[in-house]
Motif scaffolding. Sequence first.
Motif, short mmCIF file in Angstrom:
data_model
loop_
_atom_site.label_atom_id
_atom_site.label_comp_id
_atom_site.label_asym_id
_atom_site.label_seq_id
_atom_site.Cartn_x
_atom_site.Cartn_y
_atom_site.Cartn_z
N THR A 69 0.82 -1.20 0.00
CA THR A 69 0.00 0.00 0.00
C THR A 69 0.86 1.26 0.00
O THR A 69 0.56 2.23 -0.70
CB THR A 69 -0.92 0.01 1.23
N THR A 70 1.93 1.23 0.78
CA THR A 70 2.83 2.37 0.86
C THR A 70 3.50 2.64 -0.48
O THR A 70 3.59 3.79 -0.92
CB THR A 70 3.92 2.13 1.93
N ARG A 71 3.96 1.60 -1.12
CA ARG A 71 4.60 1.76 -2.43
C ARG A 71 3.64 2.40 -3.44
O ARG A 71 4.01 3.33 -4.16
CB ARG A 71 5.09 0.41 -2.95
N GLU A 72 2.41 1.92 -3.44
CA GLU A 72 1.42 2.45 -4.37
C GLU A 72 1.14 3.92 -4.09
O GLU A 72 1.02 4.73 -5.01
CB GLU A 72 0.13 1.64 -4.28
N ALA A 73 1.06 4.28 -2.79
CA ALA A 73 0.78 5.67 -2.42
C ALA A 73 1.91 6.60 -2.83
O ALA A 73 1.67 7.70 -3.35
CB ALA A 73 0.55 5.77 -0.91
N ILE A 74 3.14 6.16 -2.63
CA ILE A 74 4.30 6.99 -2.98
C ILE A 74 4.40 7.15 -4.49
O ILE A 74 4.61 8.25 -5.01
CB ILE A 74 5.59 6.40 -2.40
N LEU A 75 4.22 6.06 -5.22
CA LEU A 75 4.31 6.12 -6.68
C LEU A 75 3.21 7.01 -7.25
O LEU A 75 3.44 7.78 -8.19
CB LEU A 75 4.20 4.72 -7.28
N GLU A 76 2.02 6.93 -6.68
CA GLU A 76 0.91 7.76 -7.17
C GLU A 76 1.19 9.24 -6.97
O GLU A 76 0.92 10.07 -7.85
CB GLU A 76 -0.37 7.38 -6.44
N ARG A 77 1.77 9.59 -5.82
CA ARG A 77 2.00 11.00 -5.52
C ARG A 77 3.28 11.56 -6.14
O ARG A 77 3.49 12.78 -6.14
CB ARG A 77 2.03 11.20 -4.01
N THR A 78 4.11 10.68 -6.66
CA THR A 78 5.34 11.15 -7.31
C THR A 78 5.29 10.97 -8.82
O THR A 78 6.30 11.11 -9.49
CB THR A 78 6.57 10.41 -6.74
N ASP A 79 4.11 10.60 -9.32
CA ASP A 79 3.93 10.43 -10.77
C ASP A 79 4.93 9.46 -11.35
O ASP A 79 5.49 9.69 -12.43
CB ASP A 79 4.04 11.79 -11.49
N SER A 80 5.16 8.37 -10.62
CA SER A 80 6.16 7.39 -11.08
C SER A 80 5.53 6.24 -11.85
O SER A 80 6.18 5.23 -12.11
CB SER A 80 6.93 6.84 -9.87
N GLY A 81 4.27 6.38 -12.16
CA GLY A 81 3.63 5.36 -12.97
C GLY A 81 3.60 4.01 -12.31
O GLY A 81 3.26 3.87 -11.14
N ASP A 82 4.00 2.98 -13.04
CA ASP A 82 3.94 1.62 -12.52
C ASP A 82 5.20 1.25 -11.75
O ASP A 82 5.35 0.12 -11.30
CB ASP A 82 3.73 0.61 -13.65
N GLY A 83 6.12 2.19 -11.60
CA GLY A 83 7.30 1.93 -10.79
C GLY A 83 8.46 1.35 -11.55
O GLY A 83 9.50 1.03 -10.98
N GLU A 84 8.31 1.19 -12.88
CA GLU A 84 9.40 0.64 -13.66
C GLU A 84 10.62 1.56 -13.56
O GLU A 84 10.55 2.76 -13.85
CB GLU A 84 8.98 0.50 -15.13
N GLY A 85 11.71 0.99 -13.13
CA GLY A 85 12.93 1.76 -13.00
C GLY A 85 12.96 2.69 -11.80
O GLY A 85 13.90 3.44 -11.63
N SER A 86 11.92 2.64 -10.98
CA SER A 86 11.87 3.52 -9.81
C SER A 86 12.90 3.07 -8.78
O SER A 86 13.02 1.89 -8.47
CB SER A 86 10.47 3.48 -9.19
N ALA A 87 13.64 4.05 -8.24
CA ALA A 87 14.67 3.74 -7.26
C ALA A 87 14.06 3.71 -5.86
O ALA A 87 14.40 4.52 -5.01
CB ALA A 87 15.78 4.77 -7.34
N MET A 88 13.14 2.79 -5.65
CA MET A 88 12.48 2.67 -4.36
C MET A 88 12.20 1.21 -4.06
O MET A 88 11.80 0.44 -4.94
CB MET A 88 11.16 3.45 -4.33
#
Length: 210
Positions: A69-88
């Motif tokens: 849930t946390t990952r989804e919330a952070i990605l949504e608020r940082t406009d990181s899309g589906d998280g591909e390549g996200s450094a998190m």
Amino acid sequence: MGELLRFFRFLYDQRRPLPIPTTSDDVSSKVFMVVGSNAGIGLEASVFLARQKPKLLVATSRDSTKCKTTREAILERTDSGDGEGSAMETWPLEMSSFDSVRAIADRLAVREDNQLNVLVANAGVLLDAFDNTQDGWELTLQVNYLSTALLSLLLLPYLVKSSTAGSPSRLVIMSSVAHYNGTKSLKKAKTWDRILETINVLNGTAYRNC
């Protein structure tokens, strides 16, 4: 009078604007870890740091469900899309368990570079009922103090290793004004043989007398 003044100062501070930096240094080579990232200050700090595009942001929550849930919330608020390549990455960390705290240190130890530049030890609880952890400590004492201290000490070598003269590492421990409530109980602390064990008993007595 002192307690009353502290109370009004607390109310005043709630209306102060957050000191959010308008500019930031390049953190693309830095690794951050935020403890308790699923809500409150921990979530806001994680969102802010993720927007700075660090090398890696490790956001911890109590269990795998909260991590998702946390990952989804952070990605949504940082406009990181589906998280591909996200450094998190989101790691489960239950602060009421010393084994879980040690597991985080072990997980960092097996990483290739062991890098950690900033640790934000934010997780804490405020309870209205007495409860013991599996380690035998009152829950608030273990989560807010003992596990926070243990995590900080276990990760300190990695912070030191990652620090440089031009860019020192940081250890940030979040707290509150609640410690002022313990002033009267701690007046006799110098006479106690075992301070932590005595506080553990006092916490239990305080809850049961509420």
